[in-house]
Design a protein around this motif. Structure first.
Motif, PDB file in Angstrom:
ATOM      1  N   GLU A  46       0.807  -1.218   0.000  1.00 16.08           N
ATOM      2  CA  GLU A  46       0.000   0.000   0.000  1.00 16.08           C
ATOM      3  C   GLU A  46       0.841   1.270   0.000  1.00 16.08           C
ATOM      4  O   GLU A  46       0.301   2.365   0.020  1.00 16.08           O
ATOM      5  CB  GLU A  46      -0.927   0.002   1.219  1.00 16.08           C
ATOM      6  N   HIS A  47       2.159   1.144  -0.002  1.00 18.49           N
ATOM      7  CA  HIS A  47       3.041   2.301   0.091  1.00 18.49           C
ATOM      8  C   HIS A  47       3.945   2.399  -1.145  1.00 18.49           C
ATOM      9  O   HIS A  47       4.373   1.387  -1.676  1.00 18.49           O
ATOM     10  CB  HIS A  47       3.906   2.209   1.348  1.00 18.49           C
ATOM     11  N   PRO A  48       4.250   3.625  -1.561  1.00 18.67           N
ATOM     12  CA  PRO A  48       5.154   3.803  -2.706  1.00 18.67           C
ATOM     13  C   PRO A  48       6.617   3.600  -2.303  1.00 18.67           C
ATOM     14  O   PRO A  48       6.934   3.482  -1.123  1.00 18.67           O
ATOM     15  CB  PRO A  48       4.899   5.258  -3.106  1.00 18.67           C
ATOM     16  N   GLY A  49       7.470   3.587  -3.294  1.00 20.67           N
ATOM     17  CA  GLY A  49       8.905   3.530  -3.054  1.00 20.67           C
ATOM     18  C   GLY A  49       9.437   2.126  -2.826  1.00 20.67           C
ATOM     19  O   GLY A  49       8.688   1.163  -2.753  1.00 20.67           O
ATOM     20  N   PRO A  50      10.764   2.027  -2.717  1.00 28.17           N
ATOM     21  CA  PRO A  50      11.417   0.723  -2.582  1.00 28.17           C
ATOM     22  C   PRO A  50      11.098   0.044  -1.253  1.00 28.17           C
ATOM     23  O   PRO A  50      10.867   0.707  -0.245  1.00 28.17           O
ATOM     24  CB  PRO A  50      12.900   1.052  -2.685  1.00 28.17           C
ATOM     25  N   LYS A  51      11.098  -1.258  -1.286  1.00 25.52           N
ATOM     26  CA  LYS A  51      10.817  -2.103  -0.123  1.00 25.52           C
ATOM     27  C   LYS A  51      12.049  -2.943   0.191  1.00 25.52           C
ATOM     28  O   LYS A  51      13.040  -2.907  -0.523  1.00 25.52           O
ATOM     29  CB  LYS A  51       9.644  -3.048  -0.406  1.00 25.52           C
ATOM     30  N   GLY A  52      11.942  -3.731   1.253  1.00 23.22           N
ATOM     31  CA  GLY A  52      13.042  -4.614   1.597  1.00 23.22           C
ATOM     32  C   GLY A  52      12.565  -5.870   2.286  1.00 23.22           C
ATOM     33  O   GLY A  52      11.439  -5.938   2.784  1.00 23.22           O
ATOM     34  N   GLN A  53      13.441  -6.849   2.296  1.00 20.93           N
ATOM     35  CA  GLN A  53      13.183  -8.094   3.014  1.00 20.93           C
ATOM     36  C   GLN A  53      14.501  -8.631   3.543  1.00 20.93           C
ATOM     37  O   GLN A  53      15.542  -8.497   2.903  1.00 20.93           O
ATOM     38  CB  GLN A  53      12.496  -9.124   2.122  1.00 20.93           C
ATOM     39  N   ILE A  54      14.415  -9.193   4.732  1.00 21.44           N
ATOM     40  CA  ILE A  54      15.578  -9.826   5.351  1.00 21.44           C
ATOM     41  C   ILE A  54      15.185 -11.250   5.698  1.00 21.44           C
ATOM     42  O   ILE A  54      14.114 -11.486   6.266  1.00 21.44           O
ATOM     43  CB  ILE A  54      16.044  -9.061   6.603  1.00 21.44           C
ATOM     44  N   ILE A  55      16.055 -12.171   5.347  1.00 17.89           N
ATOM     45  CA  ILE A  55      15.820 -13.582   5.639  1.00 17.89           C
ATOM     46  C   ILE A  55      16.818 -13.997   6.711  1.00 17.89           C
ATOM     47  O   ILE A  55      18.028 -13.861   6.532  1.00 17.89           O
ATOM     48  CB  ILE A  55      15.971 -14.438   4.371  1.00 17.89           C
ATOM     49  N   LEU A  56      16.283 -14.450   7.830  1.00 14.49           N
ATOM     50  CA  LEU A  56      17.112 -14.887   8.957  1.00 14.49           C
ATOM     51  C   LEU A  56      17.333 -16.392   8.889  1.00 14.49           C
ATOM     52  O   LEU A  56      16.543 -17.120   8.287  1.00 14.49           O
ATOM     53  CB  LEU A  56      16.435 -14.530  10.283  1.00 14.49           C
ATOM     54  N   ALA A  57      18.369 -16.849   9.538  1.00 19.62           N
ATOM     55  CA  ALA A  57      18.714 -18.273   9.529  1.00 19.62           C
ATOM     56  C   ALA A  57      17.625 -19.133  10.152  1.00 19.62           C
ATOM     57  O   ALA A  57      17.372 -20.237   9.701  1.00 19.62           O
ATOM     58  CB  ALA A  57      20.040 -18.497  10.254  1.00 19.62           C
ATOM     59  N   LYS A  58      16.947 -18.612  11.161  1.00 20.00           N
ATOM     60  CA  LYS A  58      16.002 -19.450  11.897  1.00 20.00           C
ATOM     61  C   LYS A  58      14.583 -19.434  11.330  1.00 20.00           C
ATOM     62  O   LYS A  58      13.714 -20.102  11.868  1.00 20.00           O
ATOM     63  CB  LYS A  58      15.990 -19.061  13.369  1.00 20.00           C
TER      64      LYS A  58
END
Length: 184
Positions: A46-58
């Motif tokens: 629902e928001h403009p602009g770049p996004k991010g994601q982080i994948i953790l080991a657990k």
């Protein structure tokens, strides 16, 4: 006895094959309507602009962020988990538009070129670290929108955590980040 040893060896080989290698970087996830921002608690689509994601080991699912800046901040905050396997941000070089940054055009944040100090605001209306997969695209964006190009490793901590971003509030995150940063 020999059969038992063979079965044990085969079992260990199979189990080892099922375990993730810590060096192996997982692929990014595509954004869906279920992607909720870590700090804002809102649907990031629902928001403009770049996004991010982080994948953790657990975990087998990513932690989502409504901005690239929030994603980077997560890596700097002492209270956040440090067992990070992958950090991805929207590749704005291939994004359909600012309002539609794409759902599966990700770039490894550590390989990205970031434009900081531009006139574009992130998903929650604050300063953004705009990521690109190519230096040429980042420089073109900076010429059009102002700012400077930097790498992930050289992103200024004060900019990411809000002190130099030129904003008073980032959905409450700037204050949270500054408070957390000042406790060290």
């Amino acid at each position: 006895m020999r059969l038992r040893m063979i079965l044990l060896t085969v079992s260990l080989v199979v189990l080892a094959g099922c375990q993730r290698s810590p060096e192996e970087m997982p692929a990014p996830f595509a954004m869906t309507e279920d992607a909720m921002g870590r700090y804002c608690g809102m649907n990031i689509l629902e928001h403009p602009g770049p996004k991010g994601q982080i994948i953790l080991a657990k975990y087998d699912e990513p932690i989502w962020f409504s901005s690239a800046r929030d994603t980077i901040a997560f890596t700097m905050l002492p209270e956040e988990p440090k067992d990070i396997r992958a950090i991805y941000v929207s590749d704005m070089a291939t994004a359909p538009s600012w309002d539609d940054p794409g759902v599966d055009n990700w770039v490894n944040a550590k390989d990205a070129f970031f434009v900081i100090g531009s006139d574009r605001k992130g998903g929650m209306g604050a300063a953004e670290a705009v990521p690109f997969s190519s230096g040429e695209s980042a420089r073109a964006f900076a010429r059009e929108h102002g700012g400077q190009v930097t790498s992930f490793a050289d992103l200024p901590r004060d900019y990411v955590l809000g002190q130099d971003s030129g904003t008073a509030s980032y959905g409450g995150l700037d204050k949270q980040l500054l408070d957390a940063d000042n406790t060290n």
